[in-house]
Design a protein around this motif. Structure first.
Motif, PDB file in Angstrom:
ATOM      1  N   SER A 120       0.814  -1.220   0.000  1.00 41.85           N
ATOM      2  CA  SER A 120       0.000   0.000   0.000  1.00 41.85           C
ATOM      3  C   SER A 120       0.847   1.269   0.000  1.00 41.85           C
ATOM      4  N   THR A 121       2.167   1.114  -0.051  1.00 39.31           N
ATOM      5  CA  THR A 121       3.060   2.272   0.073  1.00 39.31           C
ATOM      6  C   THR A 121       3.848   2.569  -1.201  1.00 39.31           C
ATOM      7  N   ASN A 122       3.661   1.771  -2.262  1.00 38.38           N
ATOM      8  CA  ASN A 122       4.441   1.907  -3.504  1.00 38.38           C
ATOM      9  C   ASN A 122       5.936   1.758  -3.249  1.00 38.38           C
ATOM     10  N   LEU A 123       6.277   0.989  -2.230  1.00 44.57           N
ATOM     11  CA  LEU A 123       7.665   0.839  -1.830  1.00 44.57           C
ATOM     12  C   LEU A 123       8.514   0.195  -2.923  1.00 44.57           C
ATOM     13  N   LEU A 124       7.935  -0.737  -3.667  1.00 37.41           N
ATOM     14  CA  LEU A 124       8.690  -1.423  -4.710  1.00 37.41           C
ATOM     15  C   LEU A 124       9.073  -0.487  -5.857  1.00 37.41           C
ATOM     16  N   GLN A 125       8.372   0.643  -5.964  1.00 37.21           N
ATOM     17  CA  GLN A 125       8.696   1.621  -7.005  1.00 37.21           C
ATOM     18  C   GLN A 125       9.515   2.800  -6.469  1.00 37.21           C
ATOM     19  N   ASP A 126       9.901   2.732  -5.196  1.00 33.92           N
ATOM     20  CA  ASP A 126      10.632   3.843  -4.587  1.00 33.92           C
ATOM     21  C   ASP A 126      12.018   4.002  -5.217  1.00 33.92           C
ATOM     22  N   ASP A 127      12.421   5.252  -5.477  1.00 32.89           N
ATOM     23  CA  ASP A 127      13.701   5.518  -6.138  1.00 32.89           C
ATOM     24  C   ASP A 127      14.890   5.066  -5.282  1.00 32.89           C
ATOM     25  N   THR A 128      14.802   5.233  -3.977  1.00 34.57           N
ATOM     26  CA  THR A 128      15.900   4.810  -3.097  1.00 34.57           C
ATOM     27  C   THR A 128      16.088   3.306  -3.160  1.00 34.57           C
ATOM     28  N   VAL A 129      14.989   2.594  -3.076  1.00 41.65           N
ATOM     29  CA  VAL A 129      15.051   1.128  -3.176  1.00 41.65           C
ATOM     30  C   VAL A 129      15.584   0.724  -4.540  1.00 41.65           C
ATOM     31  N   GLY A 130      15.086   1.365  -5.581  1.00 42.61           N
ATOM     32  CA  GLY A 130      15.509   1.026  -6.944  1.00 42.61           C
ATOM     33  C   GLY A 130      16.988   1.251  -7.172  1.00 42.61           C
ATOM     34  N   ALA A 131      17.533   2.340  -6.629  1.00 44.48           N
ATOM     35  CA  ALA A 131      18.954   2.622  -6.812  1.00 44.48           C
ATOM     36  C   ALA A 131      19.819   1.567  -6.128  1.00 44.48           C
ATOM     37  N   ILE A 132      19.425   1.148  -4.933  1.00 39.99           N
ATOM     38  CA  ILE A 132      20.175   0.107  -4.219  1.00 39.99           C
ATOM     39  C   ILE A 132      20.088  -1.211  -4.988  1.00 39.99           C
ATOM     40  N   ALA A 133      18.885  -1.532  -5.455  1.00 32.53           N
ATOM     41  CA  ALA A 133      18.693  -2.779  -6.198  1.00 32.53           C
ATOM     42  C   ALA A 133      19.532  -2.807  -7.464  1.00 32.53           C
ATOM     43  N   THR A 134      19.572  -1.695  -8.197  1.00 31.08           N
ATOM     44  CA  THR A 134      20.356  -1.629  -9.433  1.00 31.08           C
ATOM     45  C   THR A 134      21.842  -1.819  -9.134  1.00 31.08           C
ATOM     46  N   LEU A 179      13.168   6.021   5.034  1.00 29.53           N
ATOM     47  CA  LEU A 179      11.887   6.045   4.325  1.00 29.53           C
ATOM     48  C   LEU A 179      10.684   6.016   5.267  1.00 29.53           C
ATOM     49  N   ASP A 180      10.916   5.778   6.542  1.00 30.38           N
ATOM     50  CA  ASP A 180       9.828   5.604   7.508  1.00 30.38           C
ATOM     51  C   ASP A 180       8.918   6.836   7.547  1.00 30.38           C
ATOM     52  N   ARG A 181       7.611   6.598   7.336  1.00 28.21           N
ATOM     53  CA  ARG A 181       6.646   7.698   7.352  1.00 28.21           C
ATOM     54  C   ARG A 181       5.630   7.544   8.478  1.00 28.21           C
ATOM     55  N   GLY A 182       5.794   6.536   9.318  1.00 28.87           N
ATOM     56  CA  GLY A 182       4.867   6.385  10.434  1.00 28.87           C
ATOM     57  C   GLY A 182       3.792   5.350  10.174  1.00 28.87           C
ATOM     58  N   THR A 183       2.726   5.416  10.941  1.00 33.04           N
ATOM     59  CA  THR A 183       1.698   4.386  10.963  1.00 33.04           C
ATOM     60  C   THR A 183       0.478   4.777  10.144  1.00 33.04           C
ATOM     61  N   PRO A 184       0.012   3.921   9.229  1.00 34.02           N
ATOM     62  CA  PRO A 184      -1.210   4.230   8.482  1.00 34.02           C
ATOM     63  C   PRO A 184      -2.412   4.352   9.411  1.00 34.02           C
ATOM     64  N   ALA A 185      -3.352   5.177   9.028  1.00 32.58           N
ATOM     65  CA  ALA A 185      -4.526   5.405   9.873  1.00 32.58           C
ATOM     66  C   ALA A 185      -5.318   4.130  10.112  1.00 32.58           C
ATOM     67  N   PHE A 186      -5.434   3.263   9.079  1.00 33.36           N
ATOM     68  CA  PHE A 186      -6.239   2.060   9.249  1.00 33.36           C
ATOM     69  C   PHE A 186      -5.635   1.142  10.296  1.00 33.36           C
ATOM     70  N   TYR A 187      -4.317   1.128  10.385  1.00 36.74           N
ATOM     71  CA  TYR A 187      -3.657   0.242  11.339  1.00 36.74           C
ATOM     72  C   TYR A 187      -3.875   0.759  12.760  1.00 36.74           C
ATOM     73  N   SER A 188      -3.771   2.063  12.953  1.00 37.16           N
ATOM     74  CA  SER A 188      -4.030   2.652  14.265  1.00 37.16           C
ATOM     75  C   SER A 188      -5.449   2.342  14.708  1.00 37.16           C
ATOM     76  N   ALA A 189      -6.393   2.420  13.766  1.00 37.26           N
ATOM     77  CA  ALA A 189      -7.781   2.135  14.104  1.00 37.26           C
ATOM     78  C   ALA A 189      -7.964   0.678  14.513  1.00 37.26           C
ATOM     79  N   GLN A 190      -7.306  -0.229  13.800  1.00 42.19           N
ATOM     80  CA  GLN A 190      -7.401  -1.652  14.140  1.00 42.19           C
ATOM     81  C   GLN A 190      -6.865  -1.902  15.547  1.00 42.19           C
ATOM     82  N   LEU A 191      -5.682  -1.324  15.842  1.00 46.91           N
ATOM     83  CA  LEU A 191      -5.081  -1.549  17.152  1.00 46.91           C
ATOM     84  C   LEU A 191      -5.976  -0.988  18.263  1.00 46.91           C
ATOM     85  N   ALA A 192      -6.633   0.112  18.004  1.00 48.35           N
ATOM     86  CA  ALA A 192      -7.504   0.727  18.998  1.00 48.35           C
ATOM     87  C   ALA A 192      -8.824  -0.036  19.155  1.00 48.35           C
TER      88      ALA A 192
END
Length: 277
Positions: free
Chosen positions: A193-207, A260-273
């Motif tokens: 849900s974060t588009n992490l596989l398309q992230d430029d930082t990840v891509g540069a390391i992978a290349t 790259l850490d951006r914190g906790t998605p809202a849906f996850y916080s709601a589930q935990l609560a």
């Protein structure tokens, strides 16, 4: 290729990488599980809520590998908290899997609004003592949930399975979980849900390393001491995801991915609560 093992606080070991099975259906999952085992996976993760335990059992038997060589996890669903319900849930899971035990049984969510996760934990302790679960643990538990079940029973979960990936790193929850001697298992490790596989930082390391973005991210998990359960229905991606133990990330790579850490998605916080089921 052998899989590194993580030693749990109960003395048992768990393969550091496994294959997830959500959202595969009963008809899809047998071939995926059998292929994963052929690739080399020895850790299979399912749950009652996934609706595919019967198919997971079929896939395990189809693989031809001895059950003793595998580590199988399932989870108690949100609608089965409480003493009688938890026992019924695990026994039904075992029937669907065609097995007499699982290697790890988890409480899928704490469901604090229901208020029965202590009873559920007490029942898992009983089921472990009866040999129906090798290890027992939890999923998506906050520190206050962990402390309550530990204080009430004197038994510490072996595992807390939580959402972890470089974008949703849950650093404080990971720190608190480890401080209690509990191993951390990452669900959604590739952050779909974060588009992490398309992230430029990840891509540069992978290349630079000649690896796939997924391999880089999964290696990040390994180097952070996490148990990781990526999921894929593709035989090729199953193979790629498993091939993460023949290289290492540089310190700068790990630092860049940590950044790259951006914190906790809202849906996850709601589930935990406990706001959702």
């Amino acid at each position: 290729m052998s899989t590194p093992q993580i030693t749990l606080n109960d003395g048992r070991s768990i393969p550091q990488i496994g294959t997830g099975t959500w959202p595969l259906t009963e008809t899809e999952v047998p071939s995926v599980v059998a292929t994963a085992i052929e690739v080399g996976y020895r850790h299979i993760d399912t749950a009652a809520a996934y609706g595919n335990e019967r198919g997971v059992g079929v896939g395990i038997r189809r693989s031809g590998l001895s059950r003793d060589a595998l580590f199988v996890t399932t989870k108690i669903g949100n609608d089965h908290h409480g003493r009688k319900q938890t026992r019924q849930a695990l026994e039904e899971s075992l029937r669907r899997l065609g097995d007499d035990h699982v290697d790890l049984a988890l409480i899928h969510w704490p469901m604090p609004q229901v208020g029965k996760y202590v009873e559920t934990w007490e029942t898992l302790i009983d089921l472990q003592q009866e040999g129906k679960a090798g290890s027992i643990g939890v999923s998506n538990f906050r520190p206050e949930h962990l402390d309550r079940i530990i204080r009430s029973t004197g038994v510490t979960p072996a595992v807390n399975q939580i959402e972890v990936n470089p974008v949703v790193a849950h650093r404080e929850l990971r720190k608190a979980t480890r401080a209690r001697g509990i191993a951390i298992e990452s669900w959604s490790p590739l952050g779909p849900s974060t588009n992490l596989l398309q992230d430029d930082t990840v891509g540069a390391i992978a290349t630079r390393l000649g690896k796939t973005p997924a391999q880089v991210i999964l290696r990040w998990h390994v180097e952070h001491g996490l148990i990781v359960i990526p999921k894929s229905a593709s035989a090729e991606r199953l193979r790629q995801n498993f091939e993460i133990f023949g290289f290492t990330l540089e310190a700068d790579d790990n630092a860049a991915l940590d950044g790259l850490d951006r914190g906790t998605p809202a849906f996850y916080s709601a589930q935990l609560a406990g706001d959702q089921n």
